[in-house]
Design an enzyme around this catalytic site. Sequence first.
Site, PDB file in Angstrom:
ATOM      1  N   HIS A   1      -0.392   0.775   6.843  1.00  0.00           N
ATOM      2  CA  HIS A   1       0.913   0.743   6.167  1.00  0.00           C
ATOM      3  C   HIS A   1       2.090   0.791   7.139  1.00  0.00           C
ATOM      4  O   HIS A   1       3.010  -0.019   7.082  1.00  0.00           O
ATOM      5  CB  HIS A   1       1.065   1.935   5.223  1.00  0.00           C
ATOM      6  CG  HIS A   1       0.018   2.011   4.160  1.00  0.00           C
ATOM      7  ND1 HIS A   1      -0.451   0.916   3.509  1.00  0.00           N
ATOM      8  CD2 HIS A   1      -0.637   3.076   3.624  1.00  0.00           C
ATOM      9  CE1 HIS A   1      -1.356   1.287   2.618  1.00  0.00           C
ATOM     10  NE2 HIS A   1      -1.492   2.591   2.679  1.00  0.00           N
TER      11      HIS A   1
ATOM     12  N   ASP B   1      -2.277  -4.625   1.198  1.00  0.00           N
ATOM     13  CA  ASP B   1      -1.639  -3.422   1.725  1.00  0.00           C
ATOM     14  C   ASP B   1      -0.498  -3.144   0.756  1.00  0.00           C
ATOM     15  O   ASP B   1       0.536  -3.800   0.803  1.00  0.00           O
ATOM     16  CB  ASP B   1      -1.101  -3.673   3.140  1.00  0.00           C
ATOM     17  CG  ASP B   1      -0.529  -2.404   3.755  1.00  0.00           C
ATOM     18  OD1 ASP B   1      -0.010  -1.568   2.992  1.00  0.00           O
ATOM     19  OD2 ASP B   1      -0.599  -2.243   4.977  1.00  0.00           O
ATOM     20  N   HIS B   2      -0.730  -2.185  -0.141  1.00  0.00           N
ATOM     21  CA  HIS B   2       0.220  -2.045  -1.252  1.00  0.00           C
ATOM     22  C   HIS B   2       1.626  -1.654  -0.789  1.00  0.00           C
ATOM     23  O   HIS B   2       2.591  -1.847  -1.498  1.00  0.00           O
ATOM     24  CB  HIS B   2      -0.303  -1.082  -2.324  1.00  0.00           C
ATOM     25  CG  HIS B   2      -0.248   0.356  -1.922  1.00  0.00           C
ATOM     26  ND1 HIS B   2      -1.279   0.981  -1.277  1.00  0.00           N
ATOM     27  CD2 HIS B   2       0.720   1.270  -2.059  1.00  0.00           C
ATOM     28  CE1 HIS B   2      -0.940   2.227  -1.054  1.00  0.00           C
ATOM     29  NE2 HIS B   2       0.268   2.439  -1.496  1.00  0.00           N
TER      30      HIS B   2
END
Lengths: 316, 511
Positions: B261, B198-199
């Site tokens: 996110h 999950d950047h």
Amino acid sequence: MPTAEAIKPDKILKELGELWTNIGKPESSEEESLDGGVLRACAMTLISFVDDEEDAAALSETLASLMKEHPSRAVVVRVKEGEDALSARVFAQCWMPFGHRRQICCEQVEITASIDRLADVAAIVGPLAVPDLPRVILLRSARVVRAGAIRKILPLGDKIVVDSARPGAPGFGELGGLLDAGHIAGDLAWTRITETRSLLAQVLEGSKSATISVEYDGKEAGPETRYLHAWLESSLPDTRVTLKGSGSAGPGKPCTVRVDTDLTVQLTKGCAEIERGDVRQWANLPVGTDEELLNAELSIVVHDRIFERVLNQITA
Amino acid sequence: LILMSQETPLQDPLRFHRKAPPCAVVIYGANGDLTKRKLMPALYRLAYEGRLAPGFAVVGVSRTAMTDDEFRDRMKDSVRKFLEDSPFDEDLWHSFAQGISYVAGDVGDPASFGEVAKHLACVEQTHKTEDNVLFYLSTQPSQYAEIAEGLAGAGLNKGKGWRRIVIEKPFGHDLDSARALQSRLQKCFNENEIYRIDHYLGKETVQNIMAFRFGNGIFEPLWNRTYIDHVQITAAESIGVEGRGAYYQEAGALRDMIQNHLLQVMATVAMEPASSFTSDAVRDERAKLLRAIRIMRPDQVADNAVAGQYGPGRSGSEHVGGFLQEKGVSPDSQTNTYAAVTFLVDNWRWAGVPFYIRTGKALPKRVSEIAIQFRVAPLAMFRKATAGAETVPNMLILRIQPEEGISLKFVSKRPGSGMQLRPVSMDFNYGSSFGERSPSAYETLLLDAISGDATLYTRQDMVEASWTAVQPIMDYWATQKFNFPNYAAGTWGPKEADEMLARWGHTWRKP
């Protein structure tokens, strides 16, 4: 130019306060409405001792580049030979980061002093240090070292940073003396070999070596080579670590590390070539500029036990 | 510590940057956008900083037939084009490129995994990667399970060294499909070998939330229902779907942003302190928080969740078409391009404190931030002279992008006689206080995965807890016929989102 009597820390601090008031004023009503102005940043007091001849522009550039990572109150003491002199001025260094609408500024105090006024300088600089933040001395003045005036300025700092590879810089003996007196010391010659040490730590991890040879270019090993040798020797007590010069002219920097008969690490500028049996590999070895080395050193304001162990090994 | 220093006597934790161990990174979908824009520039940057081991190799896998040299040339062009804040160094590329190779193969063909296995055996011989392999699936999510099974079928999920697999979100499209994906993945890889990226969690400022909360002593005592009135988390995009309408139509804002996110960000803001900064300790706390989110009943969704879709409007001086006018979007699409949800957390720290999360396309500006609104002072003692200024609550703003930093809003006396108060802001600007270049999220996360640090990766129990929190909303919305579009591009979303907060006596902050 103010006389020695006119230089009082309170006056300099007041001038600094006025400086912030002035640079914080918006230049236009448009700027005011944009909530612009300046951002004041300070993470330490950085006190630099330099010889008066040192290029003011180059030093200013170095300090400016340090400010981005280590915003500080910078006090630059320019040490002169000759007649009795002591003067001070204050100014701010500001920059506007790309895409931002607010300048970031750091304050600077520049003091010019003759060598025999260093005691006065200590009395001025001490109260100028920002409370509760680290005080780091960058000692680039060969004059201060030569004159033996170093003991007057040591109490000003929590950490003293030198570059033993610079001509006229304090040597291992003086650095050892700093440690013995309980100071935190840093040497850019040590910082310069961090990437090399990190690479060697990686390629030697888990292996047991009987012999390691550190080879350098030149007839005499420079401080970086001696640090590398002492680090390996003190870290690997069961390994025989030797030093070997090329015999030709050269600055005495490490160029090859041979481990037993099957591993060779060639150190060239920016790159290391690792030869292990018939496998040859390359690794990037970033070369730090003086500013980058200083940035790294200013990040460490605690005792560096590994550096101290290695320095003790050299001076023992 | 003594034991550690004996085992690794040459290590210098005070000065050495973390370095990746020798390994091969196998990228499935090597010809895709993510590889070109993010993965390869991040790996090159790690090489530039000397973070990669001499025995490091990249193996690209995709369907396109290409030679090693052709693949290297493509990657070189991509790195040149997409490398941010860094110079491109020809010599470094030359040495980095020696570790890059390519295998053409279709993941639908089991034989292709055998080819990869043979190739990896050669790479191990030539690069001494110690048989450590990281598989990065930069492919369609529908191929994740198939690739994992193909790798296991070829025996690539086990070896003398370690094996890890990285997958990108979405991890399923609802709770059931997330579980189905997991049941196939876990037959091939152990949970501690599966890295769900999950950047958002790799962003420096998201990590800084933990440093801010748990590295300082003064904030955590205030970080609870006694002092905090509510929390607003915003992730706004100023652009529309920009040609990705067909993809976006399947996802929507709730699935694309909130389920992953923003719930992870909320968990980071609201979690309990971990006992240590280790992967499982931190993820346990995040997971606990996600599990503590109150699950809405169907009759509660309408009051606590708002769907929106943008219609034509203006972005600055420019006219912007609506979502329905996007290419590939069905004219009666019910896809949400905006979602706002009120979450409540059922634990002692947060009982009764609403967490408002909103995200949307075609909003007035691109901004991601967390606003923590504190309760007002219990006694308005300066009321007569302040014209209400002292009733302005303190706010702590944690800005994630674009200008990362932290601001604290408080009231201060105006200079002069009398007791006039006015709100002021105390700012910490992350980018300008530290001139150092921040690593990109992919640099951080790739180095973490290669080093075996899963702290910033999502665990399956966290994935399931997030889906569990949003599933009732998805189910309810699936039964509704929305009157879309319901907000104009360039505005802050539908009026129903304002009404949702108004029911609590709150208003959205305009970032």
